[in-house]
Design an enzyme around this catalytic site. Structure first.
Site, short mmCIF file in Angstrom:
data_model
loop_
_atom_site.label_atom_id
_atom_site.label_comp_id
_atom_site.label_asym_id
_atom_site.label_seq_id
_atom_site.Cartn_x
_atom_site.Cartn_y
_atom_site.Cartn_z
N HIS A 156 0.80 -1.23 -0.03
CA HIS A 156 0.07 0.00 -0.02
C HIS A 156 0.91 1.46 0.16
CE1 HIS A 156 -3.54 -2.65 1.02
NE2 HIS A 156 -2.58 -3.23 1.94
N SER A 277 14.75 21.23 -16.12
CA SER A 277 13.60 22.15 -16.23
C SER A 277 13.99 23.22 -17.16
CB SER A 277 12.90 22.18 -14.86
OG SER A 277 12.04 23.51 -15.05
N LYS A 283 16.18 21.01 -10.91
CA LYS A 283 15.43 19.77 -11.21
C LYS A 283 16.47 18.78 -12.06
CE LYS A 283 11.78 19.08 -10.69
NZ LYS A 283 10.41 19.54 -11.58
N GLU A 290 9.51 8.02 -16.87
CA GLU A 290 8.11 8.55 -17.20
C GLU A 290 7.57 8.28 -18.75
OE1 GLU A 290 8.31 12.23 -13.95
OE2 GLU A 290 8.41 12.68 -15.97
#
Length: 461
Positions: A156, A277, A283, A290
């Site tokens: 979980h 970024s 970043k 992704e």
């Protein structure tokens, strides 16, 4: 421009309709396979006496010239010729003249395109199996480096029990091994020749289908000509297996993304597989992970698209089949690229062992160890579970961990608890003691690695 099939027609279609009906914009990917199929077919025609040696040699020479032009990038196609088959035939006619028309004796575009796709998919799956083998090897090698690296195991997305990071990686090795088995098993349904089935009913010419199958490296031929030109199960099976593989890749990408977060900092990806970024200089984004996660959706879409296409089609060929190729091409390219990216990410990622270990120190992931300890002393597990649950509640209220509880407090709960409880509560003890078959215990992980290396050796051969 006259169509190669235009003898029965009086009117001419408009260009925009030709463009809508043409498939050459994408099925030109099958040019190599189409020429190979034609070479096998013409050799069979001369082998069976349907064509003369002289005619066959002219056609073979012409096709070999087209192969060279294809390799050199000088073979060009047009929408007017609709698809790869008619484009190749037109190019061949320009090379050798009217004798090119004899190549189409005893065959149809229906068995041509099916043959092309079988050849294409066989090549793709063999390459995919090889890449999967390499990826599995990478996961096992990384697991061997981190057998003793301890991290939180999750259920979980909550800390559950400490585990070996190597054990976690080997779970994905097992998934990819099942993928490897599925693709390998599917080859026997891909490695079948439809060539010689013609449009749907076979042919009156004395062809030799086994000859062309052997020439093209197929291990069998379709037993039924209607089935041969109508079957797309082999593509659906590929898309289904690809969807499962992409799902496994996507799940690991989700883990990578989570592990890269500031909150975790369990791993750091190589700059090669990260991006920055345009506005935030600090970043470092796990964009390749992704992207694989995102591309999984398009692979699923290709599967559902073809399933929907096929569900209402009568035998044999229908123009709808023109829509069976783009999804297959897209999935092939997507999955091969994704496997290469994943292998590179795993090989080069840096693992923060200290951060992983620290995350198991105050997280109560050792609570089951205390419950098992009490159960081993004779307390029923359900009672032990309740005792430990109350202790965890007490610790959360006091801002401490189980290992911070003094021995006197433990013994007030049960005199059976001795000083060895503190060793039992250590994450490394918790991992080491889980030595059941397939468990996360260090010995078990090493055993899994040995078995995996043995299996990889077998699969390679």
């Amino acid at each position: 421009m006259d169509k190669l099939w235009g003898g029965r027609f009086q009117g001419k279609s408009e260009q925009w309709i030709d463009t809508f009906g043409a498939s050459i914009s994408f099925d030109q990917k099958l040019a190599e396979q189409d020429i190979l199929g034609s070479l096998a077919h013409v050799k069979m025609l001369v082998h069976t006496g349907i064509l003369s040696e002289e005619e066959a040699q002219q056609i073979i020479t012409g096709l070999e010239k087209l192969q060279t032009r294809l390799t050199n990038g000088t073979l060009h196609f047009s929408v007017e010729n609709e698809d790869i088959h008619l484009n190749i035939e037109k190019c061949l006619h320009e090379e050798i003249g009217p004798v090119a028309g004899k190549l189409h004796t005893a065959r149809s575009r229906n068995d041509q395109v099916a043959t092309d796709m079988h050849l294409y998919l066989k090549e793709t799956v063999l390459e995919l199996i090889d890449k999967l083998h390499s990826l599995r090897q990478t996961f096992v090698e990384k697991a061997a480096e981190h057998t003793a690296t301890i991290m939180p195991g999750y259920t979980h997305l909550q800390h559950a029990q400490p585990i070996s990071f190597g054990h976690h990686l080997l779970a994905y090795y097992q998934m990819f091994t099942r993928d490897h088995e599925r693709f390998t098993e599917s080859l026997k349904r891909i490695d079948i020749s439809p060539l010689g089935s013609a449009a749907l009913a076979g042919t009156t010419f004395p062809i030799d289908r086994s000859f062309t199958a052997t020439e093209l490296g197929f291990s069998a031929v379709y037993a039924n000509s209607l089935d041969a030109v109508s079957d797309r199960d082999f593509i659906l099976e590929f898309l289904s297996n690809a969807s499962l593989l992409m799902m496994h890749l996507s799940r690991f990408c989700e883990e990578i993304i989570f592990w890269c977060s500031y909150e975790c900092q369990y791993i750091e990806l190589s700059d090669t597989f990260s991006t920055g970024s345009s506005i935030m200089p600090q970043k470092k984004n796990p964009d390749m992970a992704e992207l694989i996660r995102g591309k999984t959706g398009r692979v699923y879409g290709n599967l559902f698209g073809l399933l929907t296409l096929m569900k209402g089609l009568p035998l044999a060929y229908n123009k709808d089949f023109q829509e069976d190729k783009e999804g297959m091409f897209d999935t092939s390219e997507t999955i091969l690229a994704s496997l290469s990216i994943m292998e590179g990410m795993v090989k080069t990622m840096e693992v923060n062992k200290a951060r992983m270990y620290a995350a198991t120190q105050k997280d109560f992931s050792n609570a089951t160890e205390l419950a098992d300890y009490l159960a081993a002393k004779g307390i029923p597990f359900r009672q032990a579970h309740e005792i430990v649950g109350k202790l965890v509640l007490h610790c959360t209220q006091q801002g401490c961990s189980l290992q911070d509880i003094p021995l006197t407090e433990f013994q007030a709960i049960s005199p059976l608890i001795k000083a060895d409880i503190y060793d039992t509560l250590l994450p490394e003890t918790a991992v080491k003691r889980r030595n059941s078959l397939g468990g996360t215990g260090f010995d078990q992980v090493e055993r899994q690695i040995e078995q995996a290396l043995h299996q990889l050796k077998i699969d390679k051969n």
